[in-house]
Design a protein around this motif. Structure first.
Motif, short mmCIF file in Angstrom:
data_model
loop_
_atom_site.label_atom_id
_atom_site.label_comp_id
_atom_site.label_asym_id
_atom_site.label_seq_id
_atom_site.Cartn_x
_atom_site.Cartn_y
_atom_site.Cartn_z
N PHE A 107 -18.10 -11.37 11.68
CA PHE A 107 -18.80 -10.21 11.11
C PHE A 107 -19.77 -9.61 12.12
O PHE A 107 -19.93 -8.39 12.18
CB PHE A 107 -19.54 -10.59 9.83
CG PHE A 107 -18.62 -10.78 8.65
CD1 PHE A 107 -17.24 -10.76 8.78
CD2 PHE A 107 -19.14 -10.99 7.39
CE1 PHE A 107 -16.40 -10.94 7.70
CE2 PHE A 107 -18.32 -11.16 6.29
CZ PHE A 107 -16.95 -11.14 6.44
N GLY A 111 -23.41 -5.91 4.87
CA GLY A 111 -22.51 -7.02 4.61
C GLY A 111 -22.74 -8.19 5.56
O GLY A 111 -22.74 -9.35 5.15
N MET A 170 -16.78 -9.14 0.89
CA MET A 170 -16.76 -7.92 1.71
C MET A 170 -15.72 -6.94 1.20
O MET A 170 -15.86 -5.74 1.37
CB MET A 170 -16.50 -8.29 3.17
CG MET A 170 -17.66 -9.00 3.83
SD MET A 170 -19.17 -8.04 3.91
CE MET A 170 -18.77 -6.94 5.25
N GLY A 222 -21.34 -8.25 -3.81
CA GLY A 222 -20.71 -7.33 -2.87
C GLY A 222 -20.57 -5.94 -3.45
O GLY A 222 -20.79 -4.93 -2.77
#
Length: 191
Positions: free
Chosen positions: A68, A108, A119, A175
């Motif tokens: 990420f 995120g 995500m 999320g």
């Protein structure tokens, strides 16, 4: 989701991609696809072969951090390069949308440092939040049906994450909330 968003803009709302001329929209969408999907997918294979992640499914929060962070750097670099190399200005629609997408990725990634959120849900609701705000801004209603489709697809994405047991209800909900709030706030703030 960035590819879907910009492809939708190229097809239904070309003004959203200003200052790009319409004949350049296809090339732009291809570049977005390459940098926001193909390169991260290739990086997943590299991370897997190096042992950084055990699986491309990244079952644990800890496995997700390096990929990420890499993806965040990739998106930020893309935005920076478009800003410095193409003449895109701070007040251009294209740059504003790229900033919102970057904000979604950053949120995120930051959440992933502490918790494994979905995500997929964040991205789907990020897309839907942008569509909600844009549908309100467009006077001709050209985004109404794409908005309805995005709501249905978002529901399917969330259901799939739960059905596959990739995330808990709490992770999918977190999320979703993060994606909707980030994208809608970005739209309100930047537009």
């Amino acid at each position: 989701m960035a590819t879907y968003l910009f492809a939708l803009f190229a097809w239904t709302l070309p003004l959203a991609l200003s200052p790009l001329r319409e004949e350049g929209h296809g090339k732009f969408v291809l570049i977005i696809f390459s940098i926001t999907f193909a390169m991260p997918a290739l990086a997943m294979g590299i991370f897997r072969s190096m042992g950084t992640i055990d699986s491309v499914l990244m079952h644990t929060r800890r496995e997700r951090i390096v990929p990420f962070l890499f993806t965040t750097a990739l998106y930020a670099t893309l935005t920076y390069m478009f800003y410095t190399r193409t003449g895109v200005r701070l007040d251009d629609n294209l740059f504003r949308f790229m900033l919102i997408i970057d904000a979604l990725i950053v949120v995120g990634t930051l959440l992933t440092l502490f918790w494994k959120v979905s995500m997929h849900s964040l991205a789907a609701w990020g897309f839907t939040g942008i569509m909600l705000a844009l549908n309100r801004l467009t006077e001709d209603g050209s985004l109404f049906y794409p908005l309805i489709c995005s709501l249905v697809i978002t529901g399917l994405v969330m259901s799939a994450r739960l059905q596959l047991q990739a995330h808990s209800m709490r992770e999918v909900t977190a999320g979703s909330i993060a994606g909707l709030l980030t994208s809608f706030a970005g739209m309100v703030f930047l537009f």
